[in-house]
Design a protein around this motif. Structure first.
Motif, PDB file in Angstrom:
ATOM      1  N   ASN A   1      31.006  34.827  35.004  1.00 11.83           N
ATOM      2  CA  ASN A   1      32.007  34.530  35.919  1.00 11.83           C
ATOM      3  C   ASN A   1      33.045  35.523  35.741  1.00 11.83           C
ATOM      4  O   ASN A   1      33.515  36.309  36.757  1.00 11.83           O
ATOM      5  CB  ASN A   1      32.514  33.156  36.067  1.00 11.83           C
ATOM      6  CG  ASN A   1      33.227  32.907  37.394  1.00 11.83           C
ATOM      7  OD1 ASN A   1      32.777  33.156  38.271  1.00 11.83           O
ATOM      8  ND2 ASN A   1      34.626  32.726  37.262  1.00 11.83           N
ATOM      9  N   GLU A   2      33.893  35.691  34.358  1.00 13.65           N
ATOM     10  CA  GLU A   2      34.767  36.512  34.407  1.00 13.65           C
ATOM     11  C   GLU A   2      34.515  37.942  34.362  1.00 13.65           C
ATOM     12  O   GLU A   2      35.175  38.744  34.745  1.00 13.65           O
ATOM     13  CB  GLU A   2      35.410  35.973  32.864  1.00 13.65           C
ATOM     14  CG  GLU A   2      36.291  34.841  32.846  1.00 13.65           C
ATOM     15  CD  GLU A   2      35.776  33.218  32.942  1.00 13.65           C
ATOM     16  OE1 GLU A   2      35.354  32.630  33.869  1.00 13.65           O
ATOM     17  OE2 GLU A   2      34.329  33.336  32.017  1.00 13.65           O
ATOM     18  N   VAL A   3      33.257  38.213  33.742  1.00 17.67           N
ATOM     19  CA  VAL A   3      32.753  39.624  33.688  1.00 17.67           C
ATOM     20  C   VAL A   3      32.529  40.095  35.015  1.00 17.67           C
ATOM     21  O   VAL A   3      32.943  41.241  35.418  1.00 17.67           O
ATOM     22  CB  VAL A   3      31.439  39.782  33.013  1.00 17.67           C
ATOM     23  CG1 VAL A   3      30.905  41.086  32.919  1.00 17.67           C
ATOM     24  CG2 VAL A   3      31.709  39.092  31.539  1.00 17.67           C
ATOM     25  N   LEU A   4      31.974  39.378  35.967  1.00 17.09           N
ATOM     26  CA  LEU A   4      31.862  39.871  37.446  1.00 17.09           C
ATOM     27  C   LEU A   4      33.274  39.863  38.295  1.00 17.09           C
ATOM     28  O   LEU A   4      33.500  40.663  38.949  1.00 17.09           O
ATOM     29  CB  LEU A   4      30.829  38.729  38.121  1.00 17.09           C
ATOM     30  CG  LEU A   4      29.452  39.028  37.888  1.00 17.09           C
ATOM     31  CD1 LEU A   4      28.744  37.775  38.394  1.00 17.09           C
ATOM     32  CD2 LEU A   4      28.848  40.300  38.056  1.00 17.09           C
ATOM     33  N   LEU A   5      34.133  38.856  37.445  1.00 15.13           N
ATOM     34  CA  LEU A   5      35.489  38.931  38.471  1.00 15.13           C
ATOM     35  C   LEU A   5      36.229  40.165  37.960  1.00 15.13           C
ATOM     36  O   LEU A   5      36.810  40.747  38.940  1.00 15.13           O
ATOM     37  CB  LEU A   5      36.244  37.712  37.848  1.00 15.13           C
ATOM     38  CG  LEU A   5      37.580  37.571  38.416  1.00 15.13           C
ATOM     39  CD1 LEU A   5      38.047  37.570  39.988  1.00 15.13           C
ATOM     40  CD2 LEU A   5      38.250  36.400  37.790  1.00 15.13           C
ATOM     41  N   ASP A   6      36.123  40.645  36.782  1.00 18.95           N
ATOM     42  CA  ASP A   6      36.703  41.728  36.215  1.00 18.95           C
ATOM     43  C   ASP A   6      36.040  43.207  36.995  1.00 18.95           C
ATOM     44  O   ASP A   6      36.778  44.088  37.408  1.00 18.95           O
ATOM     45  CB  ASP A   6      36.529  41.861  34.620  1.00 18.95           C
ATOM     46  CG  ASP A   6      37.531  41.178  34.042  1.00 18.95           C
ATOM     47  OD1 ASP A   6      38.668  40.468  34.687  1.00 18.95           O
ATOM     48  OD2 ASP A   6      37.336  40.992  32.836  1.00 18.95           O
ATOM     49  N   TYR A   7      34.795  43.077  37.108  1.00 15.38           N
ATOM     50  CA  TYR A   7      33.882  44.265  37.712  1.00 15.38           C
ATOM     51  C   TYR A   7      34.336  44.262  39.307  1.00 15.38           C
ATOM     52  O   TYR A   7      34.833  45.323  39.663  1.00 15.38           O
ATOM     53  CB  TYR A   7      32.553  43.752  37.687  1.00 15.38           C
ATOM     54  CG  TYR A   7      31.609  44.589  38.563  1.00 15.38           C
ATOM     55  CD1 TYR A   7      31.450  45.945  38.061  1.00 15.38           C
ATOM     56  CD2 TYR A   7      31.105  44.264  39.677  1.00 15.38           C
ATOM     57  CE1 TYR A   7      30.597  46.786  38.809  1.00 15.38           C
ATOM     58  CE2 TYR A   7      30.271  45.167  40.235  1.00 15.38           C
ATOM     59  CZ  TYR A   7      30.132  46.308  39.917  1.00 15.38           C
ATOM     60  OH  TYR A   7      29.356  47.414  40.632  1.00 15.38           O
ATOM     61  N   CYS A   8      34.733  43.020  39.852  1.00 14.55           N
ATOM     62  CA  CYS A   8      34.924  43.119  41.323  1.00 14.55           C
ATOM     63  C   CYS A   8      36.382  43.719  41.503  1.00 14.55           C
ATOM     64  O   CYS A   8      36.518  44.553  42.332  1.00 14.55           O
ATOM     65  CB  CYS A   8      34.938  41.888  42.013  1.00 14.55           C
ATOM     66  SG  CYS A   8      33.241  41.371  42.364  1.00 14.55           S
ATOM     67  N   ARG A   9      37.375  43.039  40.606  1.00 15.42           N
ATOM     68  CA  ARG A   9      38.627  43.538  40.632  1.00 15.42           C
ATOM     69  C   ARG A   9      38.722  45.427  40.464  1.00 15.42           C
ATOM     70  O   ARG A   9      39.748  45.861  40.879  1.00 15.42           O
ATOM     71  CB  ARG A   9      39.561  42.821  39.561  1.00 15.42           C
ATOM     72  CG  ARG A   9      39.760  41.445  40.325  1.00 15.42           C
ATOM     73  CD  ARG A   9      40.709  40.654  39.171  1.00 15.42           C
ATOM     74  NE  ARG A   9      41.022  39.291  39.799  1.00 15.42           N
ATOM     75  CZ  ARG A   9      41.796  38.451  39.212  1.00 15.42           C
ATOM     76  NH1 ARG A   9      41.644  38.410  37.988  1.00 15.42           N
ATOM     77  NH2 ARG A   9      41.908  37.186  39.734  1.00 15.42           N
ATOM     78  N   SER A  10      38.222  45.760  39.348  1.00 18.35           N
ATOM     79  CA  SER A  10      38.078  46.935  38.997  1.00 18.35           C
ATOM     80  C   SER A  10      37.811  47.841  40.237  1.00 18.35           C
ATOM     81  O   SER A  10      38.026  49.175  40.282  1.00 18.35           O
ATOM     82  CB  SER A  10      37.353  47.265  37.709  1.00 18.35           C
ATOM     83  OG  SER A  10      36.011  47.122  37.769  1.00 18.35           O
ATOM     84  N   LYS A  11      36.605  47.415  40.806  1.00 16.41           N
ATOM     85  CA  LYS A  11      35.843  48.374  42.089  1.00 16.41           C
ATOM     86  C   LYS A  11      36.655  48.241  43.472  1.00 16.41           C
ATOM     87  O   LYS A  11      36.726  49.155  43.917  1.00 16.41           O
ATOM     88  CB  LYS A  11      34.498  47.588  41.980  1.00 16.41           C
ATOM     89  CG  LYS A  11      33.758  48.740  42.574  1.00 16.41           C
ATOM     90  CD  LYS A  11      32.139  48.460  42.474  1.00 16.41           C
ATOM     91  CE  LYS A  11      31.233  49.596  43.216  1.00 16.41           C
ATOM     92  NZ  LYS A  11      29.777  48.836  42.856  1.00 16.41           N
ATOM     93  N   TYR A  12      36.787  46.934  43.640  1.00 15.99           N
ATOM     94  CA  TYR A  12      37.527  46.784  44.959  1.00 15.99           C
ATOM     95  C   TYR A  12      38.966  46.471  45.071  1.00 15.99           C
ATOM     96  O   TYR A  12      39.534  46.425  46.017  1.00 15.99           O
ATOM     97  CB  TYR A  12      36.725  45.581  45.839  1.00 15.99           C
ATOM     98  CG  TYR A  12      35.277  45.805  45.901  1.00 15.99           C
ATOM     99  CD1 TYR A  12      34.607  46.961  46.550  1.00 15.99           C
ATOM    100  CD2 TYR A  12      34.557  45.150  45.028  1.00 15.99           C
ATOM    101  CE1 TYR A  12      33.417  47.354  46.615  1.00 15.99           C
ATOM    102  CE2 TYR A  12      32.957  45.254  45.129  1.00 15.99           C
ATOM    103  CZ  TYR A  12      32.500  46.221  46.133  1.00 15.99           C
ATOM    104  OH  TYR A  12      31.065  46.658  46.213  1.00 15.99           O
TER     105      TYR A  12
END
Length: 396
Positions: free
Chosen positions: A172-183
């Motif tokens: 969950n945290e890894v995907l959250l960081d991924y989304c924030r860095s991308k979008y």
């Protein structure tokens, strides 16, 4: 005065709930008083908080920067109004993942692939290095499908879906960081997973990157409109389909569940109704999964590869229910035979249950804005922990 532009991720929320999350330190009475005094407006118009916000709407806050900082606790969240990728989404070309579309009028199966050529949205200054985030992402999962609203991730075995303790690092945290860095940041909404898998169960997890997706996919999961199928390796030879309804009781102190066919009466212990169906893997599914044979023997015992439909979704349901019915999962020390599990780990390197969330089938009818996902089927390749039991099919 400050203006906040509503992002795609925030669209569909009530205005008052958005403000309550944004002004985390403010009591509800203060927020509704601010609406009455017109200190909060929606695109320049008076608002009472019941309005449903849309992408591109402007929320006007008639407060000083100092006051806003005080109300948010100094941790103000930004909204990204930039246009990202289209709703059609992306399908990654990695050989370990695939999306399969099954037309309603044709029984044939057609693989659909798109190269990963889309560019990133501009980062809005969260300070995270995209390369580091993507490197970590690869250790936790593979992205099967992605658009600005939803991500389907193939979780690795051994990874927590959500953290169990404060110091945990989960998918969950890894995907959250991924989304924030991308979008970019998503305002008051925090992207999150919609379904969970046990730590040592691999496979498909739905991650909502926008509020509208969280609401829609959580409802589809709750009503069982989304079909979820697993591949499991079990001891024994079920001769045909098995469909069973039972009662599950969880002992949180030891993180273990028990299954019974009769409901306990006169007890304070909470029991959940569960329903599970499974059958030996059919030829078409075996072919799609790259499996030569669904039957074999290991450690002097017969095993079968089965397809499991998770009709209800409770903790440890598949593992405990199949063991209760006489078909424990290979490698499962908690609900199977401990001695055999130890032998499998020592001789074959199988150190956890052979269970993989293999397939998600979207409903035939989905409301906007997710109509583009109607009747689509998403699958992943079996992970390496199944390699002792299956051999990849040779390409003709």
């Amino acid at each position: 005065m400050r203006k906040i532009v509503v992002s795609e991720a925030e669209a569909g929320r009530r205005l008052d709930r958005y403000i309550m999350k944004y002004f985390a330190k403010a009591p509800k009475s203060f927020i509704y008083k601010a609406f009455r005094k017109k200190n909060i407006k929606l695109s320049g118009r008076k608002a009472d908080g019941s309005e449903i916000i849309k992408a591109g709407d402007e929320i006007w806050l008639f407060f000083s920067d100092e006051r806003i900082s005080e109300l948010t606790g100094g941790a103000e969240k930004l909204s990204c109004g930039k246009t990202c990728t289209g709703a059609a989404g992306r399908i990654y070309s990695d050989s370990s993942v695939r999306e399969v579309r099954e037309p309603r009028t044709d029984s044939s199966v057609r693989e659909v692939r798109m190269p990963r050529t889309d560019s990133f949205c501009l980062d809005i200054g969260l300070g995270a290095d995209k390369r580091i985030i993507e490197s970590e992402l690869q250790r936790y999962c593979s992205i099967v499908y992605e658009d600005r609203y939803v991500i389907l991730a193939d979780k690795a075995s051994g990874v927590l879906t959500q953290k169990a303790a404060a110091g945990d690092r989960s998918l969950n945290e890894v995907l959250l960081d991924y989304c924030r860095s991308k979008y970019g940041a998503s305002g008051s909404f925090t992207p999150s997973v919609c379904n969970r898998l046990d730590r040592n169960t691999s496979g498909l997890v739905i991650f909502a990157a926008a509020y509208s997706a969280a609401r829609a996919f959580s409802e589809m999961l709750r009503t069982r409109a989304i079909k979820k199928y697993y591949i499991a390796a079990v001891w024994g030879r079920p001769e045909g389909p098995v469909h069973d309804r039972a009662f599950l009781t969880k002992d949180k102190s030891i993180n273990r569940v028990t299954i019974e066919h009769t409901k306990k009466s006169g007890t304070l212990t909470e029991q959940s109704v569960i329903e599970t169906a499974f059958w030996p893997l059919e030829e078409s599914d075996a072919r799609n999964a790259g499996i030569v044979s669904c039957f074999g023997s290991l450690c002097g015992r017969q095993y079968t590869l089965v397809k499991v439909e998770l009709i209800t979704g409770k903790s440890h349901q598949i593992r405990a229910h199949l063991a209760f019915l006489g078909y424990p999962l290979i490698g499962d020390a908690k609900y199977g035979d401990v001695d055999t599990a130890r032998r499998l780990k020592k001789e074959y390197g199988i150190d956890s249950q052979l269970l993989h969330a293999w397939e998600i089938v979207m409903p035939e009818r989905i409301s906007e804005p997710f109509k583009y996902l109607e009747a689509r089927t998403f699958r992943t390749a079996l992970p390496g922990k199944f390699s002792r039991l299956v051999q990849p099919r040779m390409t003709q």
